[in-house]
Design a protein around this motif. Structure first.
Motif, mmCIF file in Angstrom:
data_model
loop_
_atom_site.group_PDB
_atom_site.id
_atom_site.type_symbol
_atom_site.label_atom_id
_atom_site.label_comp_id
_atom_site.label_asym_id
_atom_site.label_seq_id
_atom_site.Cartn_x
_atom_site.Cartn_y
_atom_site.Cartn_z
ATOM 1 N N SER A 125 4.282 11.675 -12.472
ATOM 2 C CA SER A 125 5.402 12.405 -11.858
ATOM 3 C C SER A 125 6.716 11.669 -12.050
ATOM 4 C CB SER A 125 5.135 12.636 -10.373
ATOM 5 O OG SER A 125 5.265 11.432 -9.637
ATOM 6 N N GLN A 126 6.659 10.341 -12.276
ATOM 7 C CA GLN A 126 7.877 9.570 -12.480
ATOM 8 C C GLN A 126 8.563 9.916 -13.797
ATOM 9 O OE1 GLN A 126 8.709 7.444 -9.691
ATOM 10 N NE2 GLN A 126 7.088 8.882 -9.139
ATOM 11 N N LEU A 127 7.836 10.635 -14.667
ATOM 12 C CA LEU A 127 8.428 11.053 -15.929
ATOM 13 C C LEU A 127 9.237 12.335 -15.788
ATOM 14 C CD1 LEU A 127 5.337 10.411 -18.252
ATOM 15 C CD2 LEU A 127 7.265 8.871 -17.760
ATOM 16 N N VAL A 128 9.138 12.988 -14.631
ATOM 17 C CA VAL A 128 9.899 14.213 -14.355
ATOM 18 C C VAL A 128 11.125 13.818 -13.533
ATOM 19 C CG1 VAL A 128 9.835 16.519 -13.361
ATOM 20 C CG2 VAL A 128 7.754 15.519 -14.360
ATOM 21 N N PRO A 129 12.338 13.925 -14.078
ATOM 22 C CA PRO A 129 13.531 13.418 -13.385
ATOM 23 C C PRO A 129 13.694 13.883 -11.941
ATOM 24 C CG PRO A 129 14.068 13.967 -15.641
ATOM 25 C CD PRO A 129 12.650 14.418 -15.426
ATOM 26 N N PRO A 130 13.513 15.192 -11.612
ATOM 27 C CA PRO A 130 13.692 15.593 -10.207
ATOM 28 C C PRO A 130 12.692 14.921 -9.272
ATOM 29 C CG PRO A 130 13.775 17.512 -11.647
ATOM 30 C CD PRO A 130 13.293 16.374 -12.475
ATOM 31 N N LEU A 131 11.448 14.759 -9.719
ATOM 32 C CA LEU A 131 10.453 14.109 -8.877
ATOM 33 C C LEU A 131 10.733 12.615 -8.736
ATOM 34 C CD1 LEU A 131 7.195 15.853 -10.152
ATOM 35 C CD2 LEU A 131 8.488 16.354 -8.075
ATOM 36 N N LYS A 132 11.173 12.011 -9.820
ATOM 37 C CA LYS A 132 11.517 10.592 -9.757
ATOM 38 C C LYS A 132 12.714 10.376 -8.840
ATOM 39 C CE LYS A 132 12.699 6.576 -12.568
ATOM 40 N NZ LYS A 132 12.934 6.046 -13.934
#
Length: 540
Positions: free
Chosen positions: A368-375
């Motif tokens: 999930s850290q690879l998805v900017p909004p989730l990060k």
């Protein structure tokens, strides 16, 4: 034996941090208050350890200065997997609303500071070694029976009672309210130690299904560990010196550490079916218990104190109708339940059931850290449930600004014409505040509306852009926003907002419509602008 009053406006049962905060907020409003606690002295062992920026803001409202207690600002919260190393790191550095985002503290020091604050307030009296034995509601009063340590009993009549007496609340038991939720089957060993050879500066969770562990730094050279007991381990066996030395050996030589506390706890996730019954209210652990995985237990209790105290004061002063007290349960119970649910979700990350589950969950979080909004959600306010009410004591509706009715007004640093700088909550004080963004909102009020507003605890504050020279009010409070936290970041030039004493936005709209805003706000709290205000009649 201390002499207790026979009549009081508010009886607060429990002199822990939540009860002391309630007493401080009520006393600051001039409400006669008695605080009792069955313990004859302050408990000196550390218990709660984390406070966020919202909790620090409530303590600010209660009269504690920033240096009242020692804290350690936490820059990050790290989560480790036994198979893949660190799989998440929450950025908690920096400040929000004038306070650090996350700190650790020493609870006995906080309680001493709050009690010292309460001792300065003339309307508040305290009685230690006194317990509640009976409650009976009679009309618009509550008859409480108290018992001293020597067995002597005392009857007291109170307009309202606040139960802040912990998870085993006598007040809740007297009300017969269910305490709904679940108890985690796992026991946890809590160790607080001094003189740790290799101290850390953050919070870390070792999310190993074989032995989930939490570890954090605290003031005074302290560190805390929380170890989950394995199946078959008993309280007695885990508390032995050999067991504790074996558990702590990963972080240095345990024999060099000073063990300040060791205890076994079972975590709970529970909430009372209602936070109010008649003239009796529940707050803090008496109302809800939150698992410790997100450090929101005491924080939720402090939110209760801020929400309830001003409403009780306004009703007792006859500035508002008693019906506003219904909004305490309407606002606080759903939000505290959301925090409990959030803590339970985080608990699944901290204590996965087995290695397969751990690998899957922790890998998913890492991806999930690879998805900017989730990060980004891990580095701002998006991780925990927003402190925003869906229903309650505010005018429903939305406006084209960043202000949200039913949510907190941001806090920023302000400066007056004499160069004095203060945080905005200190400027607003314990008032219902009409804030004009850029313009003088008070100039739009006719004399009758202004009189009705100020007679009900209202005050007017004009917020200016830094360096603003035009549009300053000739008379009244004018403050420049030094870091744009309020203008224009919260609301644009020419806007107005009515802000409750707990800093929740009650109403907002254009400055040109401020008379209507004030009328609607006063009508909502049950005091029409044309009504005469009765002189407060508080018990001596």
């Amino acid at each position: 034996m201390m002499r207790l009053p026979t009549k009081i406006d508010v009886l607060v049962v429990g002199f822990g941090p939540v009860g002391a905060t309630v007493a401080s907020l009520l006393g600051g409003q001039g409400v006669s208050t008695l605080v009792i606690d069955r313990s004859p002295e302050l408990l000196t062992q550390p218990r709660a350890i984390a406070l966020d920026n919202e909790a620090l803001r409530v303590l600010q409202l209660a009269g504690l200065t920033e240096d009242a207690i020692a804290t350690v600002a936490i820059p990050r919260v790290r989560m480790h997997s036994p198979h893949g190393g660190e799989f998440a790191c929450v950025d908690t550095s920096g400040s929000l609303d004038g306070h650090p985002k996350l700190v650790t503290f020493f609870q006995p020091e906080l309680e001493r500071a709050l009690r010292a604050r309460v001792a300065t307030l003339a309307p508040v009296s305290t009685a230690l070694g006194v317990e509640l034995t009976a409650l009976e509601e009679r009309g618009d009063k509550v008859l409480a029976t108290l018992r001293h340590a020597d067995g002597h009993t005392h009857s007291l009549e109170a307009a309202y009672v606040v139960g802040a007496d912990g998870a085993s609340s006598r007040v809740r038991q007297h009300l017969g309210l269910d305490f709904e939720g679940r108890t985690y089957a796992e026991d946890w060993l809590i160790i607080d130690a001094l003189n740790v050879p290799r101290p850390i500066d953050h919070v870390e969770f070792l999310c190993d299904p074989r032995r989930p562990t939490a570890h954090m730094v605290a003031p005074g050279g302290r560190e805390r560990w929380e170890f989950m007991l394995r199946p078959g381990e008993s309280r007695e066996s885990i508390l032995t010196d050999d067991s504790i030395q074996r558990l702590l050996s990963r972080w240095g030589r345990p024999e060099e550490m000073v063990i300040e506390r060791k205890a076994v706890y079972r975590f709970h996730a529970r909430a009372a079916e209602s936070f109010r019954r008649g003239h009796v209210f529940l707050a803090g652990d008496a109302a809800h218990i939150t698992p410790p995985f997100v450090g929101q237990g005491l924080v939720s209790g402090l939110r209760d104190a801020a929400n309830l105290s001003w409403k009780l004061a306004w009703v007792l002063k006859r500035w508002a109708a008693p019906s506003i007290l219904d909004s305490y349960d309407t606002e606080r119970r759903p939000h505290s339940q959301a925090m409990i649910d959030f803590a339970r979700r985080m608990g699944r990350l901290v204590m996965p059931e087995n290695a397969v589950t751990a690998t899957a969950l922790h890998g998913l979080v890492r991806l999930s850290q690879l998805v900017p909004p989730l990060k980004a959600s891990l580095h701002g306010k998006g991780l925990k449930p927003e402190h925003r009410y869906a229903r309650g004591l505010f005018v429903a509706g939305h406006t084209p600004t960043k202000l949200i009715r039913g949510a907190l007004l941001p806090q920023g640093w302000l400066r007056d014409a004499q160069g004095t700088t203060r945080l905005s909550d200190d400027v607003f004080g314990p008032s219902l505040t009409l804030v004009g963004f850029g313009l003088d909102a008070g100039a739009q009020l006719d004399e009758a509306t202004r009189s009705a507003f100020t007679a009900r605890g209202g005050r007017v504050v004009q917020l200016l852009h830094r360096g603003q020279r035009l549009h300053r009010a000739t008379h009244g409070d004018c403050w420049e926003d030094l870091n744009t936290a309020l203008i224009p970041d919260a609301a644009p030039f020419g806007w107005a907002a009515l802000v409750r004493p707990d800093r929740t936005v009650l109403h907002d709209g254009p400055v040109s419509e401020v008379k209507r805003l004030v009328h609607e706000a006063l009508a909502l709290i049950g005091t029409p602008p044309t009504a005469d205000v009765a002189t407060p009649s508080l018990h001596a």
